[in-house]
Design an enzyme around this catalytic site. Structure first.
Site, PDB file in Angstrom:
ATOM      1  CB  SER A  49      -0.939   0.008   1.208  1.00 36.75           C
ATOM      2  OG  SER A  49      -1.835  -1.070   1.168  1.00 36.75           O
ATOM      3  N   GLY A 242      -4.110  -2.269  -1.051  1.00 33.96           N
ATOM      4  CA  GLY A 242      -3.260  -1.925  -2.181  1.00 33.96           C
ATOM      5  C   GLY A 242      -3.031  -0.429  -2.260  1.00 33.96           C
ATOM      6  CB  CYS A 271      -6.844  -1.151   2.822  1.00 30.14           C
ATOM      7  SG  CYS A 271      -5.812   0.321   2.729  1.00 30.14           S
ATOM      8  CG  LEU A 272      -7.263  -0.382  -3.563  1.00 30.45           C
ATOM      9  CD1 LEU A 272      -7.572   1.096  -3.770  1.00 30.45           C
ATOM     10  CD2 LEU A 272      -6.066  -0.800  -4.424  1.00 30.45           C
ATOM     11  CD  GLN A 275      -9.564   3.446  -0.504  1.00 32.25           C
ATOM     12  OE1 GLN A 275      -8.892   3.275  -1.517  1.00 32.25           O
ATOM     13  NE2 GLN A 275      -9.080   4.051   0.577  1.00 32.25           N
ATOM     14  CG  ASN A 313      -0.526   2.534   4.337  1.00 28.77           C
ATOM     15  OD1 ASN A 313      -0.411   3.723   4.070  1.00 28.77           O
ATOM     16  ND2 ASN A 313       0.031   1.582   3.620  1.00 28.77           N
ATOM     17  N   GLY A 315      -4.376   6.967   1.863  1.00 26.98           N
ATOM     18  CA  GLY A 315      -4.390   8.381   1.517  1.00 26.98           C
ATOM     19  C   GLY A 315      -5.673   8.807   0.835  1.00 26.98           C
ATOM     20  CG  PHE A 316      -7.137   8.002  -2.472  1.00 31.03           C
ATOM     21  CD1 PHE A 316      -7.648   8.908  -3.384  1.00 31.03           C
ATOM     22  CD2 PHE A 316      -5.800   7.642  -2.569  1.00 31.03           C
ATOM     23  CE1 PHE A 316      -6.846   9.452  -4.374  1.00 31.03           C
ATOM     24  CE2 PHE A 316      -4.979   8.174  -3.553  1.00 31.03           C
ATOM     25  CZ  PHE A 316      -5.505   9.088  -4.461  1.00 31.03           C
ATOM     26  CG  HIS A 355      -4.214  -2.628   7.075  1.00 34.54           C
ATOM     27  ND1 HIS A 355      -3.841  -3.478   6.065  1.00 34.54           N
ATOM     28  CD2 HIS A 355      -4.287  -1.398   6.513  1.00 34.54           C
ATOM     29  CE1 HIS A 355      -3.683  -2.804   4.946  1.00 34.54           C
ATOM     30  NE2 HIS A 355      -3.941  -1.536   5.190  1.00 34.54           N
ATOM     31  CD  GLU A 357      -3.577  -6.661   7.862  1.00 34.37           C
ATOM     32  OE1 GLU A 357      -2.730  -5.805   7.561  1.00 34.37           O
ATOM     33  OE2 GLU A 357      -4.801  -6.438   7.800  1.00 34.37           O
TER      34      GLU A 357
END
Length: 381
Positions: A49, A242, A271-272, A275, A313, A315-316, A355, A357
């Site tokens: 990521s 990612g 995360c990604l 999104q 982690n 940024g979007f 996250h 995990e």
């Protein structure tokens, strides 16, 4: 500080930070972020990521536990470089197999120490994540004008699809479970569910958590189609973390996810992947000022009222104001109120921005993997 610095960090606005270089020599350009975690620098540097980013570590003790292949989240470091306050210390841990500086050098990643990371962190918070160029030269010779131009020429992460750069080249099986004392990593031998995991930059410990939850995991590249996913006849589909702009990756990921959503399969994203799921459901994502990067982020589960200490982690973020009817916001950040989770009403489809995990709580969020497994149990019943 030596009379002549051996590394420098140059921001696009012309601000220069000099320091002592370590790791690989050379130059690199990237977006600069900061991470507040007190442990896990190796996991951070190998988290896919972080592609396209240089990480400023706010915690000064970096290097003290060395590195070990067991802690890599992917085969090679993905973060472009690291910025620290103090020079990395010698390793002092029984699990260490190599010094951080030698590991960075061998993996082609630049580090700079002796930097006022508090000042740098304040600048990132106030001005947003800047574009930077970083150079390490043992002789201390730097072309500052060229470095400023390189920083200003960096395209940034908006509109950038980085998942294709960090995803696997071909499908593979995963059966290794979470690390446990004293055996370490053990293989999964009693899987109950077939899971297809889409690799947008998957961390190994996410796959381990899926295996520990009783999943036989098949990992597919980010560009896999719905037909390829469904041809494996999975019991559930996982969407991994990612890097990059989710809207750019969504050009090919969203059609695949929509195809999966047309079935009754349980879907879980992180995360990604969170999104990507939101985009497939009709929501939108936006670039954050400086993002969330750390291991102490409080997240509230709106439906239970419980607060989880999480690792983040990104940024979007998903714009919660754009969530369509039937898509429920399940988690929010207690730092800034941004979206941290969604679920589809009446269906086993859910995702989180953080996250689970990474175990900062340390086990606050493992229930999410168990929820995914329970959804597959219910479907099979």
């Amino acid at each position: 500080m030596p009379a002549k610095p051996t590394a420098c960090l140059v921001l696009a606005d012309g601000t220069i930070f000099y320091g002592r270089g370590f790791g690989a020599t050379g130059e690199t350009t990237a977006e600069l972020c900061f991470n507040t975690a007190m442990t896990g620098y190796q996991e951070i540097m190998t988290d896919p990521s972080y592609a396209g980013q240089i990480v400023t570590f706010t915690f000064p003790h970096i290097g003290n536990t060395g590195v070990t292949p067991e802690d890599d989240e992917t085969a090679d470091p993905v973060a472009s470089g690291m910025v620290v306050k103090w020079d990395p210390t010698d390793a002092s841990n029984w699990r260490a197999t190599e010094e951080l500086t030698a590991w960075l050098s061998r993996r082609g990643r630049i580090g700079i120490g002796g930097v006022d990371t508090r000042r740098l962190t304040r600048a990132i918070r106030q001005q947003g994540a800047p574009h930077v160029a970083m150079a390490h030269d043992p002789e201390g010779n730097f072309d500052i004008d060229a470095l400023v131009a390189a920083a200003r020429g960096f395209s940034g992460l908006e509109g950038l699809d980085l998942a294709k750069e960090v995803t696997c080249a071909q499908s593979y099986q995963w059966n290794e479970m979470r690390w446990a004392w004293p055996e370490g990593y053990k293989p999964q031998t009693a899987a109950r569910h077939k899971v297809v995991a889409i690799d947008y930059g998957a961390k190994r410990n996410i796959l381990r958590c899926l295996a520990s939850a009783g999943c036989d995991v098949t990992v597919l590249p980010a560009t896999a189609t719905a037909e390829e996913v469904l041809a494996l006849n999975p019991d559930g589909v996982f969407l991994s973390n990612g890097p990059g702009d989710p809207a750019a990756t969504g050009a090919y990921a969203v059609p695949m996810i929509k195809g999966v959503l047309d079935t009754d399969l349980p879907v879980f994203g992180i995360c990604l992947g969170h999104q990507m799921l939101a985009l497939a459901l009709g929501a939108q994502t936006i670039k954050m000022n400086h993002g969330h990067h750390g291991a102490n982020h409080p997240v509230k589960d709106i439906e239970t009222g419980k607060v989880e200490i999480t690792s983040m982690n990104h940024g979007f973020t998903v714009d919660s104001q754009t969530l369509p009817a039937g898509v429920i916001e399940s988690h929010v950040s207690l730092f800034d109120g941004s979206n941290c989770g969604i679920r589809v009403d009446g269906r086993p489809v859910f995702s989180v921005q953080y996250h689970p995990e990474a175990s900062p709580g340390p086990q606050d969020s493992y229930y999410l993997f168990e929820r995914f497994a329970a959804a597959m149990d219910a479907r099979a019943a």
